[in-house]
Design an enzyme around this catalytic site. Structure first.
Site, PDB file in Angstrom:
ATOM      1  N   HIS A  44       6.400   6.345 -13.398  1.00  0.00           N
ATOM      2  CA  HIS A  44       5.320   5.985 -14.080  1.00  0.00           C
ATOM      3  C   HIS A  44       4.466   6.435 -15.690  1.00  0.00           C
ATOM      4  CE1 HIS A  44       3.677   4.273  -9.998  1.00  0.00           C
ATOM      5  NE2 HIS A  44       3.687   5.197  -9.519  1.00  0.00           N
ATOM      6  N   CYS A  93       7.002   1.585 -16.537  1.00  0.00           N
ATOM      7  CA  CYS A  93       6.943   0.372 -17.036  1.00  0.00           C
ATOM      8  C   CYS A  93       6.311  -0.028 -18.640  1.00  0.00           C
ATOM      9  CB  CYS A  93       4.980   0.124 -16.503  1.00  0.00           C
ATOM     10  SG  CYS A  93       5.962   0.219 -14.407  1.00  0.00           S
TER      11      CYS A  93
END
Length: 374
Positions: A152, A220
């Protein structure tokens, strides 16, 4: 006649005053509700961006304690510097099941104490709870080809939050049970999610037989909004070393005496607190009951008594005012009780409320990537 007119005028004023008072009370309560919702939203953001990371930190610390890994060699002046080995590096581990601790990742650019666990698998649960995930279809450390790792960029400890700060020549270091694998960062690219060739054995050249060793970090992009793209960071193998010989020179720091130091990343007190949140809630509830009963026996409800005897003007309608007046004891005790209530509610939201919302409310499901602990 004049007297009757005055009486009627006063009546009209009372009616108007009563109407204004009711309207003010309703608006005041609506304002309190809106402010409460704003506070809950702010707490949710704090939970998402900060507390999930605290919980992930503790989960990683627990996982490290459950495995028997070699400790880096230490000497009279701290840790030893591990000698770079020549020849083909060993492959470790040979295989792994989903959720197994495969390695730990160290990136000096992210801080001298920065490191994260790398587990097998890249599903939402592994990435949310265990730091980083190794793509099962890619190679293991030491093997010819590409060690591809996902993580993440915000929330859950945001392990790859700062990939945009990497500079050419920075080191990316993988540690397994017995070995260190040191890579040199080369470059990056931003792609859309369907570009799976970035984690091929030879990055961006699917089907080609590898003759070298690579590391690829995927996360991301953009960081805080809907992740429409992926930020891909590449590194190329430099050397390997034995953990039993010490730590790579790139991870060592020196103190005033010249001793070699190395941070193994102990979990923070907050991370340890996250593991006992339920016990904290129970403790707060018990504290409230004890203080409440003691104050009730000793002083009863002085705020309500002042209203009944006319020693205090009747307050306007207020949710929090009503709660405050119904706490026993003098001013200081009532504030203590209100603070305990506030802390208990926040703890309950962090432990149960926000995880439920992130798991069941569609919009929050999409934005949080949260997976409840089983």
């Amino acid at each position: 006649m004049a007297r009757a007119t005055n009486v009627a005028s006063r009546r009209d004023s009372g009616v108007r005053g009563g109407s204004n008072s009711v309207a003010s009370s309703v608006l005041g309560i609506i304002g309190e509700i809106l402010l409460t919702l704003a506070a809950v939203l702010a707490l949710y953001i704090a939970w998402q961006l900060w507390w999930t990371g605290v919980e992930a930190e503790q989960a990683q610390a627990d996982q490290r304690q459950d495995v028997s890994w070699v400790n880096p060699k230490q000497g009279g002046s701290g840790y030893s510097i591990a000698k770079a080995q020549s020849g083909e590096p060993p492959v470790e581990p040979k295989s792994a099941n989903t959720g197994d601790l495969v390695a730990q990742l160290y990136v000096p650019r992210f801080g001298s104490a920065w490191h994260r666990n790398v587990v097998e698998g890249t599903d939402a649960y592994q990435l949310s709870r265990h730091g980083l995930g190794h793509y099962p279809e890619t190679q293991m450390p030491g093997e010819l080809g590409n060690v591809a790792i996902a993580g993440h960029r915000s929330g859950y400890g945001e392990p790859l939050a700062h990939v945009d700060t990497l500079q050419k020549g920075d080191k990316i270091i993988i540690r397994t049970k017995n070995y260190w694998y040191v890579y040199t960062y080369t470059d990056y690219k931003i792609v859309t999610p369907e570009h799976t060739e970035v984690i091929a054995a030879v990055p961006n050249e699917p089907g080609k037989t590898p003759t070298d060793r690579y590391v690829t970090l995927t996360t991301c992009e953009p960081r805080y909004t809907t992740a429409t793209h992926r930020w891909i960071s590449y590194g190329k193998f430099d050397y390997w070393a034995k953990v039993s010989d010490g730590v790579p020179k790139e991870l060592s720091t020196g103190d005033a005496s010249g001793a070699v130091e190395f941070s193994q990343g102990e979990s923070s007190p907050l991370a340890k607190l996250s593991a006992s949140m339920t016990q904290l809630i129970i403790g707060l509830a018990i504290a409230y009951i004890v203080v409440y009963l003691a104050a009730l026996i000793a002083w009863r409800y002085p705020a309500l008594k002042a209203l009944r005897t006319g020693h205090r003007r009747a307050p306007g309608a207020s949710i929090y005012g009503w709660m405050y007046r119904h706490q026993p004891g003098p001013l200081a005790i009532r504030w203590v009780l209100m603070i305990i209530v506030f802390l208990t509610v926040v703890a309950c939201l962090f432990e149960w409320g926000f995880p439920w919302a992130a798991s069941n409310i569609p919009y929050l499901q999409v934005t949080s990537n949260f997976v409840a602990v089983e």
